[in-house]
Write a protein that holds these residues in place. Structure first.
Motif, PDB file in Angstrom:
ATOM      1  N   GLN A 210      37.848 -54.978 -31.115  1.00 16.62           N
ATOM      2  CA  GLN A 210      37.498 -54.793 -29.312  1.00 16.62           C
ATOM      3  C   GLN A 210      36.084 -54.315 -29.165  1.00 16.62           C
ATOM      4  OE1 GLN A 210      38.792 -50.442 -28.507  1.00 16.62           O
ATOM      5  NE2 GLN A 210      38.771 -49.918 -30.659  1.00 16.62           N
ATOM      6  N   PRO A 211      35.839 -54.311 -27.905  1.00 15.73           N
ATOM      7  CA  PRO A 211      34.510 -54.292 -27.574  1.00 15.73           C
ATOM      8  C   PRO A 211      33.867 -52.998 -27.961  1.00 15.73           C
ATOM      9  CG  PRO A 211      35.533 -55.128 -25.703  1.00 15.73           C
ATOM     10  CD  PRO A 211      36.706 -54.657 -26.523  1.00 15.73           C
TER      11      PRO A 211
ATOM     12  N   VAL B 115      38.358 -57.714 -21.984  1.00 16.20           N
ATOM     13  CA  VAL B 115      39.595 -57.869 -22.623  1.00 16.20           C
ATOM     14  C   VAL B 115      40.364 -58.335 -21.489  1.00 16.20           C
ATOM     15  CG1 VAL B 115      39.313 -56.269 -24.579  1.00 16.20           C
ATOM     16  CG2 VAL B 115      40.292 -55.570 -22.245  1.00 16.20           C
ATOM     17  N   ARG B 116      39.885 -58.700 -20.351  1.00 16.62           N
ATOM     18  CA  ARG B 116      40.789 -59.069 -19.272  1.00 16.62           C
ATOM     19  C   ARG B 116      41.074 -60.417 -19.233  1.00 16.62           C
ATOM     20  NH1 ARG B 116      41.637 -54.897 -15.659  1.00 16.62           N
ATOM     21  NH2 ARG B 116      39.879 -53.407 -15.494  1.00 16.62           N
TER      22      ARG B 116
ATOM     23  N   PRO C 298      51.510 -54.390 -11.407  1.00 15.56           N
ATOM     24  CA  PRO C 298      51.336 -54.189  -9.925  1.00 15.56           C
ATOM     25  C   PRO C 298      49.752 -53.649  -9.446  1.00 15.56           C
ATOM     26  CG  PRO C 298      53.230 -53.212 -10.833  1.00 15.56           C
ATOM     27  CD  PRO C 298      52.461 -53.606 -11.907  1.00 15.56           C
ATOM     28  N   ASP C 299      49.319 -52.703 -10.629  1.00 14.58           N
ATOM     29  CA  ASP C 299      48.036 -52.165 -10.232  1.00 14.58           C
ATOM     30  C   ASP C 299      46.947 -52.633 -11.254  1.00 14.58           C
ATOM     31  OD1 ASP C 299      49.191 -50.682  -7.961  1.00 14.58           O
ATOM     32  OD2 ASP C 299      49.803 -49.170  -9.399  1.00 14.58           O
ATOM     33  N   VAL C 300      45.847 -52.380 -10.931  1.00 10.32           N
ATOM     34  CA  VAL C 300      44.904 -52.659 -12.104  1.00 10.32           C
ATOM     35  C   VAL C 300      44.826 -52.085 -13.162  1.00 10.32           C
ATOM     36  CG1 VAL C 300      42.450 -53.129 -12.418  1.00 10.32           C
ATOM     37  CG2 VAL C 300      43.319 -53.735 -10.020  1.00 10.32           C
ATOM     38  N   VAL C 301      44.931 -52.549 -14.380  1.00 11.71           N
ATOM     39  CA  VAL C 301      45.203 -51.818 -15.719  1.00 11.71           C
ATOM     40  C   VAL C 301      43.777 -51.356 -16.171  1.00 11.71           C
ATOM     41  CG1 VAL C 301      46.248 -51.531 -17.824  1.00 11.71           C
ATOM     42  CG2 VAL C 301      47.429 -52.645 -16.032  1.00 11.71           C
ATOM     43  N   THR C 302      43.570 -50.312 -16.504  1.00 11.87           N
ATOM     44  CA  THR C 302      42.178 -49.829 -17.042  1.00 11.87           C
ATOM     45  C   THR C 302      42.731 -49.032 -18.316  1.00 11.87           C
ATOM     46  OG1 THR C 302      42.289 -47.605 -15.774  1.00 11.87           O
ATOM     47  CG2 THR C 302      41.177 -49.664 -14.632  1.00 11.87           C
ATOM     48  N   ALA C 303      41.442 -48.385 -18.982  1.00 18.27           N
ATOM     49  CA  ALA C 303      41.645 -47.984 -20.117  1.00 18.27           C
ATOM     50  C   ALA C 303      42.416 -46.557 -19.969  1.00 18.27           C
ATOM     51  CB  ALA C 303      40.363 -47.621 -21.028  1.00 18.27           C
ATOM     52  N   GLY C 304      42.339 -46.156 -18.815  1.00 17.58           N
ATOM     53  CA  GLY C 304      42.623 -44.714 -18.147  1.00 17.58           C
ATOM     54  C   GLY C 304      44.303 -44.704 -17.763  1.00 17.58           C
ATOM     55  N   SER C 305      44.788 -46.043 -17.672  1.00 17.56           N
ATOM     56  CA  SER C 305      46.227 -46.217 -17.452  1.00 17.56           C
ATOM     57  C   SER C 305      46.971 -45.724 -18.200  1.00 17.56           C
ATOM     58  CB  SER C 305      46.532 -47.711 -17.122  1.00 17.56           C
ATOM     59  OG  SER C 305      45.861 -48.327 -16.059  1.00 17.56           O
ATOM     60  N   ARG C 306      48.312 -45.018 -18.097  1.00 12.44           N
ATOM     61  CA  ARG C 306      49.095 -44.401 -18.829  1.00 12.44           C
ATOM     62  C   ARG C 306      50.581 -44.991 -18.645  1.00 12.44           C
ATOM     63  NH1 ARG C 306      45.308 -43.783 -20.946  1.00 12.44           N
ATOM     64  NH2 ARG C 306      44.070 -41.899 -21.420  1.00 12.44           N
TER      65      ARG C 306
ATOM     66  N   LEU D 132      42.901 -50.149 -25.040  1.00  7.16           N
ATOM     67  CA  LEU D 132      41.780 -49.583 -25.521  1.00  7.16           C
ATOM     68  C   LEU D 132      41.737 -47.998 -25.609  1.00  7.16           C
ATOM     69  CD1 LEU D 132      39.343 -51.526 -23.368  1.00  7.16           C
ATOM     70  CD2 LEU D 132      39.789 -52.236 -25.690  1.00  7.16           C
ATOM     71  N   ALA D 133      42.640 -47.392 -25.126  1.00  8.68           N
ATOM     72  CA  ALA D 133      42.793 -45.972 -25.386  1.00  8.68           C
ATOM     73  C   ALA D 133      43.442 -45.450 -26.428  1.00  8.68           C
ATOM     74  CB  ALA D 133      43.245 -45.203 -23.865  1.00  8.68           C
TER      75      ALA D 133
END
Length: 951
Positions: free
Chosen positions: A73-74, A87-88, A164-172, A261-262
């Motif tokens: 991973q980065p 990673v997108r 549906p929404d933009v996934v980030t490292a903070g998405s749960r 990443l999280a």
């Protein structure tokens, strides 16, 4: 006047072709066939090597053949937005496209099956209570967000996983899917949720929104990582007890990679490129190996890191696949080279013989031109132009037919081969013809072996060739043939042996004929004496025709022996695997066959003999006799020394086979296995059968038949053994090399009637029982019994493309060798046909009858035919003996079949391959002589004597 000038100035070539169209057409046909064979050979080799390479890559496990680029991973030191962008899907797609274009030739990727994304390297313990726990151990799951799910799968239930929404490292919360097999094994369904712990904050929840089915389960997308398609129940390596747990993979939405990443799952980026084998050719193997090595640890890896990052690595098993293919090719090539060089030499000699025949027929014509002032250059130029008119188009047509017949292969080796054939004929014919007319010759000089004794120069040349050939054969015999790769000296063994035999036989064979002619001269009839005298002086028995025959017969015998050896090796491997024509046994080693099943199978139609066996693996050898050795995969002693103290000797094991001596010896004789006198294992005295319920005592001594290795360890003394069939002592009373149904060479054979437990574990059958009825009888007694057929086992050895191509080449070599041998006989007899016709015509004026004329020609041709046949037998046998120590037929016969016996298969002389071509030579010689006599009898003596007045 103009017509007269045209007639006087008619072109030479057109005049010659009109004068002798038959000879021109015959030469063109011979050149056409030879050029076709010469051009087809390299293309056929390229074709089977190409198909073999593609076959091996396509059939290899996708996880081995695919080229995978991966990197961690980065780095954590980067800003979160930059790590997420790395990673997108757009960034992964950009790097994947650049990597696909950067793959060096000849490596090309199958872009329809390329996959890239983010995956977890460390499995996550799934604690959800509804997941299965076979041994109270929870499953461990991996997660991957890779592209192309909709293209490579079909939706069975639910909906495709999306973001549906933009996934980030903070998405749960993310969505995923599983395959049908994963859902069935792990009790998953649409709506199931899984939780992954994260480094900061709450857990990451994965909701299963769909269940999918692979479109191509065997494709690289699903097979490169088998857990993506099918979960697996594996043992827990950390547990001191045998415990198993489930492991599988959940497919996340394509753009859900940043959420991983999280987690503490060690996410990794990957780009997987399955190879496209459709454009590869056999000669690309070496380049492909070099390219793979460069990508793994060379300049290619530097280019990959320049595109994918400094921490990128390339992982692939493609290099090992190509190297295994190269090893098989290197093992097959020396055997193929023997056939190629042998047939090529035969073809060259036959073409030269054809030129000699044409030169003999035109000798008077060219002598007349030479006596009237014709120069050698002018005569040679006309002959060259005359020959080229027919030979060049025939060579080109042969090349064209070879290209059309063999679709795959390089064109330039075929073009060189066809050009070589045409060049040989165009040069050899004029050169041989003109050299005979360097000095004008007188008409009527004798040309037989009495007056035309070999000159000193010819004798020195022959002795030089003989010494060189003997030296080469001696060096070959001392060095051996197992050095690997194609060796010109090894491949030329048939040529060397044939050359030695031809030079020796052509000098020696007139001597016994002349000695035999002396007693024949005292008999009343003149036919015997005349035929032997002419056979001893005939020029048809020269070194060139004899060399062609010996080469052709030796090559045909070698090729036939190779083909026969391949068939024998496969038959023997099938017999070793099954033990007889059919076999019924339990799925487990200790499963016994019920009496009802044995009786039912024995009474089936087509069963000639049934031999029940009780096979017990892992029988401990006595400590005093175990000596050394280890245990192989089947639980039998290998006989090799092993490390350890003396207490380990008791653990060394062999295999005990309990048989009914009468039925087993019948089966062994039927199948060709080593047998023994059934009386050696007679159950009498101390080895008599036990009464019902009685236990075997250790004082009982059973006679046993042992393998040589076991017999050497046991000796003649009595040794106590403990088995599941009873405890007793054994004493070796005989040895056999093999036993039915076992591949191991370490075993003991006992009389099953002397055992405490006699129920058979295996039933061997000879005959041709109906497979369906046999399997129905086995299935009627439960699913724990399996049926093996020798014919089905033999069918497993149906060739890979490389093996099939090599066998086809050898079949063609045998056919071509036989054809050229017959053609050599025909050319040899045709060269002296006019002389024979004139002889018969003269003898008929002296009272020779038609029957006597036929016998004369038959008797005259027989010694030369027998010489060629005997020499061919000797040459073929010597070639096989010379090459057999270094030739292993396993790559041609058994390579590529899992579980096959890979012990060396040496080349042996095949009687039919030696005898049939030799018998064909004798038969053809007799037939041609008979046809000549019949044709000569149809023409009047006056006509023959006027036609050229050959003296």
């Amino acid at each position: 006047m103009r017509d007269g000038k045209r007639a006087a100035n008619a072109p030479w070539i057109r005049t010659r072709l009109r004068t002798a169209p038959g000879a021109a057409v015959a030469l063109a046909v011979l050149v056409l066939v030879t050029a076709f064979l010469a051009a087809a050979f390299p293309r056929a080799v390229d074709a089977y090597e190409t198909k073999g390479l593609r076959h091996d890559i396509r059939l290899a496990d996708a996880g081995r053949s695919a080229v995978e680029v991966s990197r961690p991973q980065p780095g954590l030191e980067l800003p979160r937005e930059r790590r997420e962008a790395g990673v997108r899907t757009p960034e992964l797609k950009r790097i994947g496209g650049a990597l696909g274009k950067a793959l060096p030739d000849p490596l090309r990727a199958d872009m329809s099956s390329v996959a890239y994304g983010v995956r977890t390297l460390k499995p996550v313990l799934a604690t959800e209570p509804w997941l299965p726990r076979p041994d109270t151990v929870p499953p461990q799951l991996s997660y991957t967000a890779q592209t192309g799910l909709k293209e490579h799968a079909r939706l069975v239930k639910g909906a495709w996983p999306t973001t549906p929404d933009v996934v980030t490292a903070g998405s749960r919360a993310v969505r995923g899917a599983v395959t049908e097999e994963t859902a069935a094994a792990l009790n998953m369904k649409v709506g199931s949720t899984l939780r992954l712990p994260t480094a900061v904050g709450g857990p990451l929840t994965v909701t299963v929104t769909g269940i999918v089915a692979p479109r191509d389960p065997g494709g690289s997308y699903w097979s490169a990582d088998p857990l993506v398609r099918t979960p697996s129940l594996i043992p827990d390596p950390a547990s001191p007890f045998p415990q198993n747990y489930w492991t599988g993979t959940v497919l996340l939405a394509e753009d859900a990679g940043p959420a991983l990443l999280a987690t503490a799952t060690e996410p990794s980026l990957f780009w997987r490129f399955p190879p496209d084998a459709s454009a590869l050719t056999g000669p690309d193997g070496a380049r492909l190996t070099a390219v793979v090595n460069s990508l793994e640890s060379g300049p290619g890896l530097l280019k990959v890191r320049a595109i994918a990052g400094d921490t990128a690595e390339v992982l692939t098993g493609l290099g090992h696949i190509v190297q295994a293919n190269a090893r098989m090719r290197d093992a097959i090539s020396p055997v193929i080279a023997v056939a190629a060089l042998g047939i090529g030499s035969v073809a060259a000699v036959v073409l030269v013989m054809t030129g000699a025949l044409i030169a003999a027929r035109r000798k008077a014509e060219l002598a007349l031109m030479r006596s009237r002032g014709g120069s050698l250059r002018g005569i040679g130029g006309r002959l060259l132009a005359e020959t080229a008119v027919t030979v060049v188009p025939a060579s080109a047509l042969g090349l064209l037919l070879a290209v059309l017949a063999v679709g795959e292969g390089r064109w330039w080796p075929a073009a060189l081969a066809a050009t070589g054939v045409g060049l040989l004929v165009c040069v050899a014919l004029p050169l041989r013809t003109t050299l005979q007319h360097i000095r004008p010759t007188l008409h009527g000089a004798r040309e037989d072996m009495v007056s035309a004794r070999p000159s000193r120069r010819r004798t020195v040349a022959e002795l030089t060739l003989l010494v060189l050939a003997v030296g080469a054969v001696t060096a070959l015999r001392r060095r051996g043939t197992s050095g690997g790769g194609t060796d010109l000296l090894v491949s030329s063994a048939p040529v060397l042996v044939a050359l030695i035999a031809a030079l020796v036989l052509v000098r020696l064979y007139p001597l016994p004929l002349r000695l035999a002619a002396r007693p024949m001269a005292r008999l009343r009839g003149a036919i015997g004496f005349l035929s032997l005298a002419r056979a001893g002086r005939s020029s048809a028995g020269g070194a060139l025709p004899l060399l062609a025959l010996l080469l052709a017969l030796a090559t045909a015998a070698f090729g036939g022996s190779v083909i026969a050896g391949i068939g024998d090796a496969r038959d023997d491997a099938a017999l070793t695997a099954v033990g007889a024509d059919a076999r019924v046994s339990g799925k487990s080693e200790r499963a016994t066959l019920p009496d009802e099943l044995v009786r039912t199978v024995r009474d089936l139609d087509g069963v000639r003999n049934a031999a029940p066996l009780r096979v017990e693996f892992g029988v401990a050898m006595p400590e005093t006799a175990a000596g050394g050795g280890g245990v192989d995969d089947s639980g039998t002693d290998t006989g090799a020394d092993s490390e350890g103290d003396g207490d380990a000797a008791g653990a060394r094991a062999t295999t005990m086979v309990g048989v009914d001596p009468a039925s087993y010896t019948r089966l062994a004789r039927t199948t060709g296995l080593p047998d023994f006198p059934s009386g050696l294992l007679k159950a009498t005295g101390a080895s008599a059968p036990l009464s019902e319920g009685a236990e075997s005592g250790p004082e009982r001594v059973l006679p046993v038949i042992a393998s040589p290795a076991v017999a050497a360890r046991l000796g003649k003394e009595q040794h106590a053994v403990d088995t599941l069939s009873g405890n007793f002592k054994v004493q070796v009373v005989g040895t056999v090399e093999r036993v039915a149904s076992l591949a191991s060479t370490n075993f003991l054979i006992v009389n099953s009637a002397s055992l405490e437990q006699r129920a058979p574990t295996t039933l061997l059958l000879t005959g041709a029982p109906d497979p369906g009825k046999l399997r129905a009888a086995a299935d009627g007694n439960g699913e724990e019994f399996v049926v093996q057929l020798r014919s089905e086992e033999r069918a497993r050895y149906v060739n890979t493309p490389m093996q099939a191509g090599a066998e086809r080449i050898y079949l063609a070599a045998v056919a071509a060798g036989a054809g050229y041998a017959l053609l050599a006989v025909l050319l040899s007899l045709l060269q002296t046909a006019p002389e024979r016709k004139t002889l018969l015509a003269r003898l008929r004026t002296m009272g020779l009858t038609t029957g006597q004329g036929r016998r004369l020609l038959a008797f005259e041709a027989t010694p030369q035919a027998l010489l060629a046949a005997g020499g061919g037998l000797l040459t073929g046998w010597a070639t096989i003996v010379l090459l057999s120590p270094g030739i292993d037929l396993v790559p041609l016969a058994l390579a590529g079949v899992a579980g096959s016996d890979t012990s060396p298969v040496t080349l042996r002389a095949d009687l039919w391959s030696l005898a049939l071509p030799a018998a064909g030579v004798v038969t053809l010689a007799a037939a041609v002589a008979g046809v000549q006599a019949w044709w000569a009898s149809r023409r009047g003596s006056i006509t023959e004597l006027r036609a050229g007045d050959s003296r």
